[in-house]
Design a protein around this motif. Sequence first.
Motif, PDB file in Angstrom:
ATOM      1  N   PRO A 151     -43.322   4.623   2.178  1.00 39.72           N
ATOM      2  CA  PRO A 151     -42.966   3.363   2.834  1.00 39.72           C
ATOM      3  C   PRO A 151     -44.185   2.526   3.202  1.00 39.72           C
ATOM      4  CG  PRO A 151     -41.612   5.135   3.692  1.00 39.72           C
ATOM      5  CD  PRO A 151     -42.642   5.769   2.817  1.00 39.72           C
ATOM      6  N   GLU A 152     -45.180   3.148   3.860  1.00 41.15           N
ATOM      7  CA  GLU A 152     -46.391   2.418   4.229  1.00 41.15           C
ATOM      8  C   GLU A 152     -47.142   1.926   2.989  1.00 41.15           C
ATOM      9  OE1 GLU A 152     -45.475   5.324   5.415  1.00 41.15           O
ATOM     10  OE2 GLU A 152     -45.855   5.499   7.566  1.00 41.15           O
ATOM     11  N   PRO A 160     -39.209  -1.132  -2.951  1.00 39.57           N
ATOM     12  CA  PRO A 160     -39.828  -2.456  -3.157  1.00 39.57           C
ATOM     13  C   PRO A 160     -39.027  -3.591  -2.533  1.00 39.57           C
ATOM     14  CG  PRO A 160     -38.908  -1.615  -5.208  1.00 39.57           C
ATOM     15  CD  PRO A 160     -38.846  -0.504  -4.234  1.00 39.57           C
ATOM     16  N   ILE A 161     -37.695  -3.462  -2.510  1.00 40.20           N
ATOM     17  CA  ILE A 161     -36.876  -4.498  -1.869  1.00 40.20           C
ATOM     18  C   ILE A 161     -37.178  -4.553  -0.378  1.00 40.20           C
ATOM     19  CG2 ILE A 161     -34.513  -5.186  -1.295  1.00 40.20           C
ATOM     20  CD1 ILE A 161     -33.625  -3.907  -3.940  1.00 40.20           C
ATOM     21  N   ALA A 162     -37.234  -3.378   0.241  1.00 36.39           N
ATOM     22  CA  ALA A 162     -37.508  -3.304   1.677  1.00 36.39           C
ATOM     23  C   ALA A 162     -38.902  -3.822   1.996  1.00 36.39           C
ATOM     24  CB  ALA A 162     -37.352  -1.857   2.158  1.00 36.39           C
ATOM     25  N   ILE A 197     -33.550   7.734  -7.528  1.00 41.70           N
ATOM     26  CA  ILE A 197     -33.363   6.405  -8.114  1.00 41.70           C
ATOM     27  C   ILE A 197     -33.046   5.373  -7.028  1.00 41.70           C
ATOM     28  CG2 ILE A 197     -31.907   5.003  -9.626  1.00 41.70           C
ATOM     29  CD1 ILE A 197     -31.590   7.496 -11.405  1.00 41.70           C
ATOM     30  N   ALA A 198     -32.120   5.741  -6.128  1.00 37.21           N
ATOM     31  CA  ALA A 198     -31.743   4.817  -5.049  1.00 37.21           C
ATOM     32  C   ALA A 198     -32.951   4.491  -4.169  1.00 37.21           C
ATOM     33  CB  ALA A 198     -30.626   5.423  -4.204  1.00 37.21           C
ATOM     34  N   GLY A 199     -33.746   5.507  -3.859  1.00 38.56           N
ATOM     35  CA  GLY A 199     -34.921   5.291  -3.027  1.00 38.56           C
ATOM     36  C   GLY A 199     -35.957   4.416  -3.700  1.00 38.56           C
ATOM     37  N   GLY A 211     -37.405   5.617   1.697  1.00 42.45           N
ATOM     38  CA  GLY A 211     -38.490   6.594   1.636  1.00 42.45           C
ATOM     39  C   GLY A 211     -37.986   8.016   1.784  1.00 42.45           C
ATOM     40  N   ASP A 212     -37.041   8.209   2.700  1.00 40.32           N
ATOM     41  CA  ASP A 212     -36.469   9.543   2.908  1.00 40.32           C
ATOM     42  C   ASP A 212     -35.694  10.001   1.676  1.00 40.32           C
ATOM     43  OD1 ASP A 212     -35.854  11.783   4.809  1.00 40.32           O
ATOM     44  OD2 ASP A 212     -33.801  11.102   4.450  1.00 40.32           O
ATOM     45  N   LEU A 213     -34.969   9.086   1.053  1.00 40.82           N
ATOM     46  CA  LEU A 213     -34.209   9.435  -0.155  1.00 40.82           C
ATOM     47  C   LEU A 213     -35.143   9.862  -1.288  1.00 40.82           C
ATOM     48  CD1 LEU A 213     -31.453   6.648  -0.277  1.00 40.82           C
ATOM     49  CD2 LEU A 213     -31.132   9.085   0.214  1.00 40.82           C
ATOM     50  N   VAL A 214     -36.260   9.138  -1.457  1.00 42.38           N
ATOM     51  CA  VAL A 214     -37.205   9.485  -2.517  1.00 42.38           C
ATOM     52  C   VAL A 214     -37.771  10.889  -2.296  1.00 42.38           C
ATOM     53  CG1 VAL A 214     -39.456   8.956  -3.507  1.00 42.38           C
ATOM     54  CG2 VAL A 214     -37.835   7.124  -3.104  1.00 42.38           C
ATOM     55  N   VAL A 215     -38.183  11.174  -1.068  1.00 40.84           N
ATOM     56  CA  VAL A 215     -38.777  12.484  -0.780  1.00 40.84           C
ATOM     57  C   VAL A 215     -37.760  13.602  -1.011  1.00 40.84           C
ATOM     58  CG1 VAL A 215     -39.770  13.953   1.003  1.00 40.84           C
ATOM     59  CG2 VAL A 215     -40.484  11.574   0.819  1.00 40.84           C
TER      60      VAL A 215
END
Length: 319
Positions: free
Chosen positions: A51-52, A181-183, A174-176, A18-22
Amino acid sequence: MLSYALFVIGLALLMVAGDLVVRGAVGIADRMKIPPLAIGLTVVAFGTSLPELMVCVEAAFDGAPAIAVGNVIGSNIANILLVLGLPALIAPTVTDQRDAFRNTLYMVCASVIFLLLCFTGVLNRWEGALMFILLIAFLWQSVTRGRGGQDLRDEIEQLEGPAKNMTVAVLFTIAGLIGLPIAADLMVTSAREIALSWGVSEAAIGLTVVALGTSLPELAATVMAAIRREAALAIGNVIGSNIFNLLGIMGLTSIIMPLEVPNEVLRFDIWIMLASAMLILIFVGRRWRIGAPAGIALTAAYGIYCWGVFNNVNLPFFG
């Protein structure tokens, strides 16, 4: 033990992704010269709740709506009773910030609307759309009233970090997006297995274990702010998070997949959520500081609430 390990791994990956996406999305948007107001209303506001949202959407698609609904209601209860209660044992939290009463009143109104919609039995797409529209209205009013461009620029610069480089920002995003979804799948799957092993309902796990897990970042942030004697922002962060949970996460999840509301939530938990919101409204309205005595009471109330969840307590007027 494997279920517990997978839950912890999923939670950690959820927060990191989530932090990576933001950070990545903020970096991309800023490099594309998108105005700070637009970034604040979209990337920052919605990205921090990804994340939530992913946990709720994953739970809905996995046929576990009780975990999705329980996660949001439980997070809102934890945010008020625990996230405001524990830091108050370290340093008092003031409640007289600008627009605090207006925002808290909006949170209470959002809680009442959510409660009424839940009593229809199923949160349908039109109800989700209604909640999401109310969130957009709140965000727009908040930004235009209370925050200038420089405030948003400062927040954006803090979030960018190494993502100021476009290539790094894209890789972060991309990594986020791959990790989220995996997390979420790890958390939901392991939560259902934990519920089965404990002999409790999926709603109970969503209301406590999953909700507490997704509230940990807010709890850690407010505790560290209290240690640094910078707890003034805690009340605003909690109110904002609760409004996002109800109108944003539940709104979007219901639009994607209608959610059946568990009866046990209607008999107990949703009323505790509303009572908690009303309690903070009184503190903010009277401009009372949340000191150590109140912190002890709030933290103890959260412990009693969790006991009530696992013992299937119902309020008297609901049997």
